[in-house]
Write a protein that holds these residues in place. Structure first.
Motif, mmCIF file in Angstrom:
data_model
loop_
_atom_site.group_PDB
_atom_site.id
_atom_site.type_symbol
_atom_site.label_atom_id
_atom_site.label_comp_id
_atom_site.label_asym_id
_atom_site.label_seq_id
_atom_site.Cartn_x
_atom_site.Cartn_y
_atom_site.Cartn_z
ATOM 1 N N TYR A 1 36.965 54.551 39.721
ATOM 2 C CA TYR A 1 35.708 55.187 39.335
ATOM 3 C C TYR A 1 34.612 54.133 39.247
ATOM 4 O O TYR A 1 34.882 52.947 39.022
ATOM 5 C CB TYR A 1 35.824 55.850 37.958
ATOM 6 C CG TYR A 1 36.726 57.057 37.897
ATOM 7 C CD1 TYR A 1 36.227 58.336 38.120
ATOM 8 C CD2 TYR A 1 38.078 56.918 37.595
ATOM 9 C CE1 TYR A 1 37.056 59.445 38.047
ATOM 10 C CE2 TYR A 1 38.910 58.020 37.526
ATOM 11 C CZ TYR A 1 38.394 59.283 37.751
ATOM 12 O OH TYR A 1 39.212 60.378 37.688
ATOM 13 N N THR A 2 33.381 54.584 39.400
ATOM 14 C CA THR A 2 32.233 53.764 39.021
ATOM 15 C C THR A 2 31.886 54.137 37.589
ATOM 16 O O THR A 2 31.637 55.305 37.290
ATOM 17 C CB THR A 2 31.031 54.037 39.944
ATOM 18 O OG1 THR A 2 31.402 53.752 41.292
ATOM 19 C CG2 THR A 2 29.848 53.170 39.550
ATOM 20 N N LEU A 3 31.906 53.152 36.698
ATOM 21 C CA LEU A 3 31.649 53.404 35.283
ATOM 22 C C LEU A 3 30.164 53.147 35.003
ATOM 23 O O LEU A 3 29.731 52.005 34.803
ATOM 24 C CB LEU A 3 32.529 52.491 34.423
ATOM 25 C CG LEU A 3 32.666 52.867 32.949
ATOM 26 C CD1 LEU A 3 33.415 54.182 32.801
ATOM 27 C CD2 LEU A 3 33.394 51.770 32.182
ATOM 28 N N ALA B 1 30.065 56.683 31.613
ATOM 29 C CA ALA B 1 30.497 57.868 32.362
ATOM 30 C C ALA B 1 31.230 57.439 33.626
ATOM 31 O O ALA B 1 30.690 56.676 34.434
ATOM 32 C CB ALA B 1 29.291 58.731 32.726
ATOM 33 N N ALA B 2 32.457 57.912 33.796
ATOM 34 C CA ALA B 2 33.247 57.604 34.993
ATOM 35 C C ALA B 2 32.899 58.607 36.085
ATOM 36 O O ALA B 2 33.096 59.809 35.922
ATOM 37 C CB ALA B 2 34.738 57.667 34.669
ATOM 38 N N THR B 3 32.372 58.111 37.196
ATOM 39 C CA THR B 3 31.957 59.005 38.278
ATOM 40 C C THR B 3 32.546 58.566 39.612
ATOM 41 O O THR B 3 32.772 57.377 39.850
ATOM 42 C CB THR B 3 30.417 59.062 38.390
ATOM 43 O OG1 THR B 3 30.053 59.935 39.466
ATOM 44 C CG2 THR B 3 29.828 57.683 38.651
ATOM 45 N N GLY C 1 35.311 61.153 28.926
ATOM 46 C CA GLY C 1 34.785 62.173 28.025
ATOM 47 C C GLY C 1 33.271 62.220 28.023
ATOM 48 O O GLY C 1 32.663 63.069 27.375
ATOM 49 N N ILE C 2 32.643 61.302 28.755
ATOM 50 C CA ILE C 2 31.184 61.259 28.936
ATOM 51 C C ILE C 2 30.912 61.636 30.390
ATOM 52 O O ILE C 2 31.534 61.085 31.303
ATOM 53 C CB ILE C 2 30.617 59.850 28.676
ATOM 54 C CG1 ILE C 2 31.112 59.288 27.338
ATOM 55 C CG2 ILE C 2 29.108 59.852 28.781
ATOM 56 C CD1 ILE C 2 30.542 59.935 26.125
ATOM 57 N N CYS D 1 30.324 49.326 36.118
ATOM 58 C CA CYS D 1 31.530 48.511 36.288
ATOM 59 C C CYS D 1 32.526 49.325 37.113
ATOM 60 O O CYS D 1 32.374 50.535 37.293
ATOM 61 C CB CYS D 1 32.191 48.181 34.948
ATOM 62 S SG CYS D 1 31.080 47.855 33.587
ATOM 63 N N ILE D 2 33.560 48.637 37.571
ATOM 64 C CA ILE D 2 34.680 49.330 38.201
ATOM 65 C C ILE D 2 35.689 49.680 37.111
ATOM 66 O O ILE D 2 36.035 48.847 36.269
ATOM 67 C CB ILE D 2 35.353 48.446 39.268
ATOM 68 C CG1 ILE D 2 34.385 48.200 40.424
ATOM 69 C CG2 ILE D 2 36.627 49.099 39.792
ATOM 70 C CD1 ILE D 2 33.968 49.452 41.157
ATOM 71 N N TYR D 3 36.147 50.914 37.116
ATOM 72 C CA TYR D 3 37.105 51.396 36.115
ATOM 73 C C TYR D 3 38.174 52.206 36.829
ATOM 74 O O TYR D 3 37.886 52.962 37.767
ATOM 75 C CB TYR D 3 36.378 52.260 35.083
ATOM 76 C CG TYR D 3 37.282 53.110 34.208
ATOM 77 C CD1 TYR D 3 38.073 52.536 33.221
ATOM 78 C CD2 TYR D 3 37.329 54.500 34.369
ATOM 79 C CE1 TYR D 3 38.892 53.317 32.420
ATOM 80 C CE2 TYR D 3 38.141 55.284 33.563
ATOM 81 C CZ TYR D 3 38.922 54.694 32.591
ATOM 82 O OH TYR D 3 39.732 55.470 31.804
#
Length: 648
Positions: free
Chosen positions: A281-283, A310-312, A406-407, A524-526
């Motif tokens: 994800y992109t955080l 937010a993870a997108t 959760g965001i 960030c990367i997540y």
């Protein structure tokens, strides 16, 4: 009906039952007699021809060697029947047929089972006395009944719940062992030694398969792990060869990881989630305005910022953010990170983050504050790359606590879920009042055209909302269909209308935008697992950034070689070929080492074991020499075969 008639019927029934048993016994005896003849005559022991022969007269069958932490089940029988019928048919055609079979013991399942037995003895004694579960309905009745009724119900506390009745004796490892035919406590106790599993199950599996009539050359059978010195040396040779040719590397890689087991958790180590991998994800870091930082964090160092993260999967949509969503009833936490300030997210996300080098201590996070989602409503935030200078935190009721952070960042132009939730808030004043959301936080914010899709226009989410007649954010099926369609169309056909990469295809710009966000420290990367994964020890897995040995399946030259071989391969169907090609596309680095379990030690770094898939890639070649290295039924190789006679 007279007594004489009843007696006659009874006698007739008994006779029929007896005849039925006799027929069955006769058939079984014929079967066992024939199978004994096969064994005595060594019908399925096949050696290489002494002279060169044309390949068209050869037929080789192989079956993925089963894991020997129990007896085989009907799934094995179903799959094996295909091999059995194929080799039988080719034998009838006069071909030189070889069907070998082996036993896999590498990995965690066996030591995990042995450890469970030890824990059960420690907790419940020997022989263990397991607690009897109450009927769940009994508990409910006790809470609502009178005193007299409660006393009656208390007498029934020994009843098992429906779930317990269905699982029966299989809740505890001790009882699982009983269910597969190990009857006495003394016998089960022996399985606290992991090596005992390797001695016990292979002969039983072989016996079951012989009764099935499998046409196997049992001389070539073996068991994996370092218990068999010959197979152990074969795997060491393979890994030396891979390393010398640059196919094995060492470094930090994202991998599915069990915190409880303190090691990567590969497919064979999982009780659920086989085939599930890490999802990137992109955080996005949505910064709370300094003057609006929650009171609970006022005594913390907030100089590096406080962020809702937010993870997108859609970094290309950042330009169109109109608000940020949180769930009113989810509990969020604030954690301190090493380099990114304070993050607000769920515990689920924090557990993954702390294994990905975000926190000061690997695998641990410190909770600075806890918030109910509703406490965050109305906070003004600065969202990365957003055209709107300031957006606000608003309620969304469909957010899941165990997925992402959760965001959720809201882009109603290109997300039907976001558009539906925003429309609900715009149209329902009572909903805004319920959560103390002012009109100025919602009403001025409309979808922003950021991506053009042919046939959908520049506001694809409102288009699909109307097309599918979606009524609210609770129209889950329609919203899921809209999401799937918009994402695919947008990714392959969408053209950006805003930002640095305006007029570029989304397909080309997506990664560039992500890289820009990271370079500017706005994201960030997540990683987290694509879906929930449970290890065999019962641990919910995370994605961890680990130092590990890995096989570099992403090596371009190696993939090109594999594709050239595939072109020459005669496969069953086009689907088979496409499946191979699909794997070539997605397969990259694969962790090949672990610190717990059974297996072969890495030859150059013996603190690690080779994991259970990595020692199972070329074992078919080992069948060609196994019968020369060890005697028949010496699965662990302790009885030496005819290799020296063959050589000298």
């Amino acid at each position: 009906m007279t007594d004489e008639t009843i007696s006659s019927v009874s006698l007739s029934t008994n006779t029929e039952e007896k005849r039925s048993t006799v027929k069955l016994d006769t058939i079984r005896k014929i079967e066992s007699d024939i199978q004994k003849q096969w064994s005595d005559k060594k019908c399925f022991q096949v050696d290489a021809p002494t002279e060169w022969t044309d390949n068209k007269d050869k037929y080789f069958v192989t079956f993925p060697y089963p894991y020997v932490n129990g007896r085989l089940h009907l799934g094995h029988t179903f799959s094996l029947s295909k091999c059995e019928f194929a080799v039988g048919y080719q034998r009838l055609r006069g071909k030189h047929c070889l069907f070998p079979f082996a036993f896999h013991a590498t990995g965690m399942p066996i030591p995990a089972g042995a450890d469970k037995l030890k824990r059960e003895m420690e907790e419940f004694g020997y022989p263990p006395k397991f607690p009897v579960e109450e009927d769940e309905n009994t508990k409910e009745d006790e809470q609502t009944s009178t005193t007299n009724e409660a006393k009656i119900e208390n007498k029934a506390k020994g009843k098992k719940s429906k779930a317990a009745a269905k699982t029966g004796s299989e809740k505890y490892q001790w009882e699982i062992m009983r269910s597969i035919g190990i009857e006495t406590d003394e016998e089960i106790k022996e399985f606290t030694n992991a090596q005992h599993w390797l001695q016990y199950f292979p002969p039983h599996v072989k016996s079951d398969l012989q009764k099935m009539g499998l046409k196997v050359d049992w001389r070539r059978s073996f068991i994996t792990t370092d218990i068999n010195p010959y197979y152990d040396s074969f795997i060491q040779w393979q890994f030396h060869h891979l390393k010398q040719n640059g196919k094995i590397q060492f470094g930090k890689r994202y991998t599915i990881y069990s915190p409880k087991d303190n090691q990567p958790c590969m497919d064979h180590d999982r009780s659920s989630g086989e085939g599930v991998g890490p999802q990137e994800y992109t955080l996005a870091k949505l910064r709370i305005q300094d003057g609006s930082i929650p009171e609970k964090l006022k005594n913390q160092n907030t100089s590096n910022g406080v962020y809702l993260v937010a993870a997108t999967l859609r970094s290309e949509t950042m330009y169109g953010q109109t608000n940020c969503w949180v769930h009113p009833d989810i509990r969020y936490i604030a954690i301190e990170t090493k380099d990114h300030g304070i993050f607000i997210c769920t515990r689920h996300a924090a557990r993954n983050l702390c294994y990905q080098n975000f926190t000061s201590e690997h695998g641990k996070f410190t909770v600075l504050a806890e918030f109910l989602g509703s406490e965050l409503f109305g906070l003004p935030i600065k969202a990365p790359f957003a055209i709107n200078e300031i957006i606000y935190v608003l309620p969304m009721l469909t957010i899941k606590e165990d997925k992402g952070t959760g965001i959720v960042t809201s882009v109603p132009s290109d997300s039907a879920d976001d558009y539906a939730a925003l429309i609900d808030l715009k149209n329902k004043k009572q909903l805004r009042e319920k959560y103390s959301i002012s009109d100025s936080m919602v009403l001025p914010f409309d979808p922003i055209p950021i991506i053009y899709i042919e046939g959908y226009g520049d506001l694809s989410a409102p288009f699909m909302y109307k097309k599918l007649n979606i009524q609210s954010q609770n129209d889950h099926d329609k919203l899921a269909a809209a999401k799937d369609e918009i994402y695919k169309k947008g990714f392959y056909e969408g053209v950006l209308l805003k930002g640095k990469y305006e007029q570029k295809k989304v397909f080309d710009a997506k990664k560039l935008i992500r890289d820009d966000l990271i370079a500017e420290k706005l994201a960030c990367i997540y990683y987290e697992p694509e879906n929930k994964i449970k290890s065999r020890s019962g641990d919910e897995c995370v994605v961890a950034l680990c130092d590990q040995w890995f096989i570099d399946y992403g090596n371009k030259e190696w993939k090109d070689d594999a594709r050239r071989v595939l072109q020459q391969l005669n496969v069953f169907s086009d689907d088979t070929r496409q499946n191979f090609e699909g794997v070539f596309d997605w397969l990259h680095e694969h962790a090949c080492s672990r610190s717990y379990g059974l297996g072969t030690k890495l030859p150059w770094d013996k603190q690690y074991l080779i994991e259970s898939l990595s020692d199972s890639t070329i074992y078919m070649a080992y069948y060609t020499v196994a019968h020369l290295l060890q005697q028949q039924d010496s699965f662990d190789g302790k009885k030496i075969g005819e290799s020296y006679s063959f050589l000298y």
